[in-house]
Design a protein around this motif. Structure first.
Motif, PDB file in Angstrom:
ATOM      1  N   SER A  47     -25.476   0.195   4.249  1.00 43.92           N
ATOM      2  CA  SER A  47     -24.674  -0.907   4.765  1.00 43.92           C
ATOM      3  C   SER A  47     -25.343  -1.503   5.999  1.00 43.92           C
ATOM      4  O   SER A  47     -25.852  -0.759   6.845  1.00 43.92           O
ATOM      5  CB  SER A  47     -23.274  -0.406   5.136  1.00 43.92           C
ATOM      6  OG  SER A  47     -22.582  -1.394   5.890  1.00 43.92           O
ATOM      7  N   SER A  90     -12.813 -11.340  -2.347  1.00 48.43           N
ATOM      8  CA  SER A  90     -11.722 -10.392  -2.196  1.00 48.43           C
ATOM      9  C   SER A  90     -10.563 -11.104  -1.513  1.00 48.43           C
ATOM     10  O   SER A  90     -10.710 -12.193  -0.961  1.00 48.43           O
ATOM     11  CB  SER A  90     -12.172  -9.199  -1.350  1.00 48.43           C
ATOM     12  OG  SER A  90     -12.496  -9.629  -0.044  1.00 48.43           O
ATOM     13  N   THR A  93     -11.320 -11.824   2.062  1.00 50.35           N
ATOM     14  CA  THR A  93     -12.265 -12.920   2.251  1.00 50.35           C
ATOM     15  C   THR A  93     -11.568 -14.268   2.154  1.00 50.35           C
ATOM     16  O   THR A  93     -11.790 -15.168   2.959  1.00 50.35           O
ATOM     17  CB  THR A  93     -13.391 -12.837   1.212  1.00 50.35           C
ATOM     18  OG1 THR A  93     -14.111 -11.624   1.417  1.00 50.35           O
ATOM     19  CG2 THR A  93     -14.339 -14.010   1.359  1.00 50.35           C
ATOM     20  N   GLN A 110     -18.360  -9.695   5.401  1.00 48.30           N
ATOM     21  CA  GLN A 110     -19.233  -9.532   4.250  1.00 48.30           C
ATOM     22  C   GLN A 110     -20.162  -8.334   4.364  1.00 48.30           C
ATOM     23  O   GLN A 110     -20.709  -7.856   3.361  1.00 48.30           O
ATOM     24  CB  GLN A 110     -20.053 -10.799   4.031  1.00 48.30           C
ATOM     25  CG  GLN A 110     -19.246 -11.960   3.475  1.00 48.30           C
ATOM     26  CD  GLN A 110     -18.579 -11.617   2.157  1.00 48.30           C
ATOM     27  OE1 GLN A 110     -19.203 -11.074   1.263  1.00 48.30           O
ATOM     28  NE2 GLN A 110     -17.304 -11.926   2.047  1.00 48.30           N
ATOM     29  N   LYS A 112     -19.366  -5.491   4.660  1.00 47.57           N
ATOM     30  CA  LYS A 112     -18.755  -4.406   3.891  1.00 47.57           C
ATOM     31  C   LYS A 112     -19.097  -4.502   2.411  1.00 47.57           C
ATOM     32  O   LYS A 112     -18.928  -3.530   1.671  1.00 47.57           O
ATOM     33  CB  LYS A 112     -17.237  -4.436   4.067  1.00 47.57           C
ATOM     34  CG  LYS A 112     -16.768  -4.295   5.511  1.00 47.57           C
ATOM     35  CD  LYS A 112     -15.260  -4.462   5.617  1.00 47.57           C
ATOM     36  CE  LYS A 112     -14.800  -4.415   7.064  1.00 47.57           C
ATOM     37  NZ  LYS A 112     -13.338  -4.632   7.170  1.00 47.57           N
ATOM     38  N   ASP A 113     -19.569  -5.666   1.973  1.00 49.79           N
ATOM     39  CA  ASP A 113     -19.776  -5.904   0.547  1.00 49.79           C
ATOM     40  C   ASP A 113     -21.228  -5.810   0.102  1.00 49.79           C
ATOM     41  O   ASP A 113     -21.517  -5.913  -1.089  1.00 49.79           O
ATOM     42  CB  ASP A 113     -19.234  -7.291   0.167  1.00 49.79           C
ATOM     43  CG  ASP A 113     -17.726  -7.375   0.325  1.00 49.79           C
ATOM     44  OD1 ASP A 113     -17.069  -6.323   0.259  1.00 49.79           O
ATOM     45  OD2 ASP A 113     -17.217  -8.493   0.516  1.00 49.79           O
ATOM     46  N   TYR A 114     -22.149  -5.619   1.043  1.00 49.39           N
ATOM     47  CA  TYR A 114     -23.566  -5.611   0.697  1.00 49.39           C
ATOM     48  C   TYR A 114     -24.225  -4.288   1.050  1.00 49.39           C
ATOM     49  O   TYR A 114     -23.792  -3.591   1.959  1.00 49.39           O
ATOM     50  CB  TYR A 114     -24.300  -6.733   1.426  1.00 49.39           C
ATOM     51  CG  TYR A 114     -23.983  -8.090   0.873  1.00 49.39           C
ATOM     52  CD1 TYR A 114     -24.683  -8.593  -0.216  1.00 49.39           C
ATOM     53  CD2 TYR A 114     -22.962  -8.859   1.411  1.00 49.39           C
ATOM     54  CE1 TYR A 114     -24.371  -9.826  -0.749  1.00 49.39           C
ATOM     55  CE2 TYR A 114     -22.643 -10.097   0.883  1.00 49.39           C
ATOM     56  CZ  TYR A 114     -23.355 -10.573  -0.197  1.00 49.39           C
ATOM     57  OH  TYR A 114     -23.041 -11.788  -0.732  1.00 49.39           O
ATOM     58  N   LYS A 200     -25.112  -6.106  -4.240  1.00 51.77           N
ATOM     59  CA  LYS A 200     -23.681  -5.988  -3.982  1.00 51.77           C
ATOM     60  C   LYS A 200     -23.257  -4.544  -4.238  1.00 51.77           C
ATOM     61  O   LYS A 200     -23.755  -3.896  -5.144  1.00 51.77           O
ATOM     62  CB  LYS A 200     -22.883  -6.910  -4.912  1.00 51.77           C
ATOM     63  CG  LYS A 200     -22.947  -8.378  -4.555  1.00 51.77           C
ATOM     64  CD  LYS A 200     -22.230  -8.699  -3.240  1.00 51.77           C
ATOM     65  CE  LYS A 200     -20.736  -8.447  -3.306  1.00 51.77           C
ATOM     66  NZ  LYS A 200     -20.024  -9.310  -4.278  1.00 51.77           N
ATOM     67  N   ASN A 201     -22.329  -4.038  -3.446  1.00 53.33           N
ATOM     68  CA  ASN A 201     -21.954  -2.632  -3.584  1.00 53.33           C
ATOM     69  C   ASN A 201     -21.069  -2.344  -4.788  1.00 53.33           C
ATOM     70  O   ASN A 201     -20.670  -1.201  -5.011  1.00 53.33           O
ATOM     71  CB  ASN A 201     -21.297  -2.107  -2.301  1.00 53.33           C
ATOM     72  CG  ASN A 201     -19.984  -2.800  -1.980  1.00 53.33           C
ATOM     73  OD1 ASN A 201     -19.425  -3.504  -2.818  1.00 53.33           O
ATOM     74  ND2 ASN A 201     -19.504  -2.606  -0.771  1.00 53.33           N
ATOM     75  N   ASP A 202     -20.766  -3.376  -5.594  1.00 59.34           N
ATOM     76  CA  ASP A 202     -19.997  -3.152  -6.811  1.00 59.34           C
ATOM     77  C   ASP A 202     -20.876  -3.107  -8.061  1.00 59.34           C
ATOM     78  O   ASP A 202     -20.385  -3.101  -9.180  1.00 59.34           O
ATOM     79  CB  ASP A 202     -18.913  -4.220  -6.979  1.00 59.34           C
ATOM     80  CG  ASP A 202     -19.486  -5.632  -7.049  1.00 59.34           C
ATOM     81  OD1 ASP A 202     -20.710  -5.784  -6.947  1.00 59.34           O
ATOM     82  OD2 ASP A 202     -18.687  -6.583  -7.176  1.00 59.34           O
TER      83      ASP A 202
END
Length: 281
Positions: A47, A90, A93, A110, A112-114, A200-202
């Motif tokens: 992160s 999200s 967001t 953001q 948190k998302d990458y 992306k962390n998903d």
């Protein structure tokens, strides 16, 4: 996940510097064996919140001053969400972007998302060995990411170093805004010659062990292994045997040595593994 359109947009100045070109990841020996080379064949993605530079992914890199007071999610956030790396918004967001007073927090959120994996264009930087390869007792692993077939889950770009904070207008190309935010760093870090893989962390290919994320890689992406100048002969010999037994081929193996005449490191090629056979030079 990145879309085909995003990948087309990524073909801007800089991409030719990293695809089909060798880039290097400095790593401690134990992590190299456990996560990259032998046990799991993965790349660690971290992160931006965990990075040591307070200006990393700094929200000040994006200029929101030109957003009209009447702007809504459709004409502001949509630019950043529909055709960019962000892709899916999200609920938090959307809430941030709908509130003009809190839009500046968008990029802070953001983070948190990458996830980012860091590389370098060089393998002989003394400070990099000291900071990221366990004080020269680790290794530096050379990768080549193929532009075809291009990994669909992440993109790779060289870091751009700046002497000052130069915000990118929020109404410009959404992909370029996100990219500018992620790959811009202070000139103080220029010696690292950094290259970043961004994801992306998903992503379905990311493995999560609680605190860290790992991406499964292809073995043929690894082209070179460089041992630090403080790695023992015994460890080098053991590692070469492990590499030979674990399905790698066409890997150049080097070792760094201290240059007795100046404050630099010199390389020495110690093995060239071709088609699973170890040929020591």
């Amino acid at each position: 996940m990145l879309t085909d359109k995003d990948l087309e947009l990524s073909n801007i100045k800089g991409i030719s510097e990293v695809f089909n070109q060798r880039i290097y990841k400095y790593v401690g020996y134990e992590d190299a064996i456990k996560y990259v080379l032998i046990d799991k064949n993965t790349l660690k993605f971290s992160s931006p919140n965990d990075f040591n530079d307070p200006f990393d992914c700094y929200e000040g890199f994006v200029n929101f001053s030109n957003v009209p007071p009447s702007a809504t999610l459709d004409d502001t956030a949509k630019r950043l969400l529909d055709r960019s790396i962000v892709k899916e918004a999200s609920s938090r967001t959307k809430q941030v972007l709908n509130d003009r007073r809190t839009r500046l927090n968008f990029f802070k959120e953001q983070k948190k998302d990458y996830r980012v994996s860091c590389f370098s264009k060089v393998y002989d930087e003394v400070l990099m060995w000291s900071h990221y390869a366990n004080k020269h007792t680790g290794v530096c692993i050379g990768f080549e990411f193929p532009i075809e077939p291009l990994p669909k889950d992440f993109i790779v770009f060289p870091v751009v170093y700046k002497d000052s904070v130069q915000p990118f207008d929020v109404y410009a190309n959404p992909f370029r805004i996100i990219l500018h935010w992620i790959i811009t760093k202070s000139h103080h870090w220029k010696y690292e010659k950094e290259v970043r893989a961004i994801i992306k962390n998903d992503s379905r290919k990311l493995l999560n062990d609680g605190n860290n994320y790992y991406y499964v890689i292809e073995k043929d992406w690894i082209k070179e292994i460089v041992f630090g100048c403080k790695v023992s002969d015994k460890v080098v010999e053991k590692t070469i045997k492990l590499i030979r037994k674990n399905g790698f081929k066409n890997i150049l193996i080097k070792r760094m040595f201290i240059n007795p005449d100046n404050f630099s490191l010199e390389e020495n090629i110690i093995a060239d593994i071709q088609n699973y056979k170890n040929k020591v030079k």
